[in-house]
Each structure stands twice: as structure tokens, then as C-alpha cells.
Design a protein around this motif. Sequence first.
Motif, short mmCIF file in Angstrom:
data_model
loop_
_atom_site.label_atom_id
_atom_site.label_comp_id
_atom_site.label_asym_id
_atom_site.label_seq_id
_atom_site.Cartn_x
_atom_site.Cartn_y
_atom_site.Cartn_z
N ARG A 75 0.85 -1.19 0.00
CA ARG A 75 0.00 0.00 0.00
C ARG A 75 0.88 1.24 0.00
NH1 ARG A 75 -2.21 1.78 5.74
NH2 ARG A 75 -0.23 1.82 6.80
N THR A 76 0.25 2.36 -0.32
CA THR A 76 0.91 3.66 -0.28
C THR A 76 0.01 4.62 0.48
OG1 THR A 76 2.02 3.26 -2.39
CG2 THR A 76 1.82 5.54 -1.69
N VAL A 77 0.60 5.33 1.43
CA VAL A 77 -0.09 6.36 2.19
C VAL A 77 0.57 7.68 1.84
CG1 VAL A 77 -0.76 7.21 4.47
CG2 VAL A 77 -0.49 4.74 4.09
N GLN A 78 -0.23 8.66 1.42
CA GLN A 78 0.31 9.97 1.11
C GLN A 78 -0.41 11.05 1.89
OE1 GLN A 78 0.22 9.92 -3.34
NE2 GLN A 78 2.43 10.20 -3.09
N TYR A 79 0.37 12.00 2.36
CA TYR A 79 -0.14 13.17 3.07
C TYR A 79 0.12 14.37 2.19
CZ TYR A 79 0.17 9.87 6.91
OH TYR A 79 0.02 8.76 7.70
N PHE A 80 -0.94 15.13 1.90
CA PHE A 80 -0.86 16.28 1.01
C PHE A 80 -1.31 17.55 1.72
CE2 PHE A 80 -1.94 12.72 -1.82
CZ PHE A 80 -1.07 12.90 -2.88
N ILE A 129 3.49 15.96 1.43
CA ILE A 129 4.18 16.19 2.69
C ILE A 129 5.00 14.95 3.04
CG2 ILE A 129 3.93 16.80 5.12
CD1 ILE A 129 1.13 17.94 4.36
N LYS A 130 4.39 13.78 2.83
CA LYS A 130 5.09 12.52 3.10
C LYS A 130 4.42 11.40 2.33
CE LYS A 130 7.13 9.74 6.70
NZ LYS A 130 7.53 9.70 8.08
N THR A 131 5.21 10.44 1.89
CA THR A 131 4.74 9.20 1.28
C THR A 131 5.32 8.05 2.06
OG1 THR A 131 4.64 10.19 -0.92
CG2 THR A 131 4.77 7.81 -0.83
N ASN A 176 4.70 1.50 -0.18
CA ASN A 176 5.42 1.00 -1.35
C ASN A 176 6.59 1.91 -1.71
OD1 ASN A 176 4.60 -1.46 -2.29
ND2 ASN A 176 3.43 -0.65 -4.00
N TYR A 177 6.36 3.18 -1.62
CA TYR A 177 7.40 4.19 -1.85
C TYR A 177 7.49 5.04 -0.60
CZ TYR A 177 7.28 2.99 -6.77
OH TYR A 177 7.37 2.33 -7.95
N ALA A 178 8.68 5.54 -0.31
CA ALA A 178 8.87 6.39 0.85
C ALA A 178 9.61 7.65 0.44
CB ALA A 178 9.64 5.66 1.95
N GLY A 179 9.17 8.77 0.98
CA GLY A 179 9.81 10.07 0.76
C GLY A 179 9.07 11.11 1.56
N GLU A 180 9.74 12.22 1.84
CA GLU A 180 9.05 13.26 2.59
C GLU A 180 9.55 14.64 2.21
OE1 GLU A 180 9.73 13.47 6.92
OE2 GLU A 180 11.28 11.99 6.59
#
Length: 177
Positions: free
Chosen positions: A124-129, A145-147, A150-154
Motif C-alpha cells: 500500500r501507499t499512504v500519502q499526506y498532502f 508532505i510525506k509518502t 510501497n514508496y517512501a519520501g518526505e
Amino acid sequence: MLRIFKTLLLLFFILIAGCKKSYITTTEQEILFQMDVICYEPDFNHYGYIIDAKGNILSYNNPEGWHFPNSNLNITSDQIAENINRCKLAGRLPKDEIKKFSSYIENISSTKLSGLKKQYKEKRTVQYFCYKYSESTLVYKGYIIKTEGNYAGENLNFYSKKVVSWMKDIYSNQHQL
């Protein structure tokens, strides 16, 4: 002496007129933040919530006809309105809390996102916008703001961690968002 005073006074007013407001929401902006979750396995599942400018927490769960931002993270105000109509009210936040966290949007939107890294451990992927609205184009510009997942980054801005922590608290405090 009077001439110097007038010049200083004029300079003072010019400087004040050029200052930015401490938060960027306009009277027309409906949404400020969004937490969006997409699960890929075992079945596709899409859910999350939106925080609007009035402090409403609007949840969604597998909505039909959902509009996603385009590759530039832009989404029209008409598409936002349709998405909001597919949500249900899950709670409300105090106005001072909305004012505080919306004041961070300008800083977050002007900071770069770290490179996204493939994680492989989650399905899954959780994204904050956060969003900024243009009244002239009627388009919302999204900023990650943050992912997670499956992928990670902030976003590398100092306020990003505060906003994500706040949004995670909102999610955990709501029953069945």
C-alpha cells in the motif's frame, strides 16, 4: 527634518504592503490537507480523509468516480467539489488548530521532496498532502508532505513532521474514517 520623516513613513508603508500573510488560505479555498491510502493487495482499496478550511474532517472509502490530481498534482475546483460530495463528515477540528496548521502550507509548498525510494515491503501507499488554491485558474496545487508504504519520501521542511504527526493523530482518533 519633516522631509526625512515623510520619506521614512512612506518607506514604512511600502514595507508593510509587501509583507506576506502568515497563512495562505483564501476565502475560496475549500480543502487544505488530505491523507490518501491506496492498498494494492489482496484487493484494491482506496480510502482516506480531507480536511477543509472550516475544520471538517471528510472521510472516504472506495468512492466511485474519485478524481485524483494529475501528474503535476493539480486538481480543479470542480473535481474537488465532486470528491467532497463523495465524502462523509467524520469530525470537526477547532478553528485555531486549522489556522495553526494551515500557516505551515506556505513553507511546505516552497520546499523540495526527498527522492522517493521503493520499499517493496508493503502493498500500500499512504500519502499526506497539503493544497494551495489559485483563484485565477480555479486549480488546487497539491504538495506531498510525506509518502509511506510501497514508496517512501518526505518533504524536507521543518513543519512537515509536525503536520504528518497531527494528521496521523486525527486518523487514529477517528473511528472508521
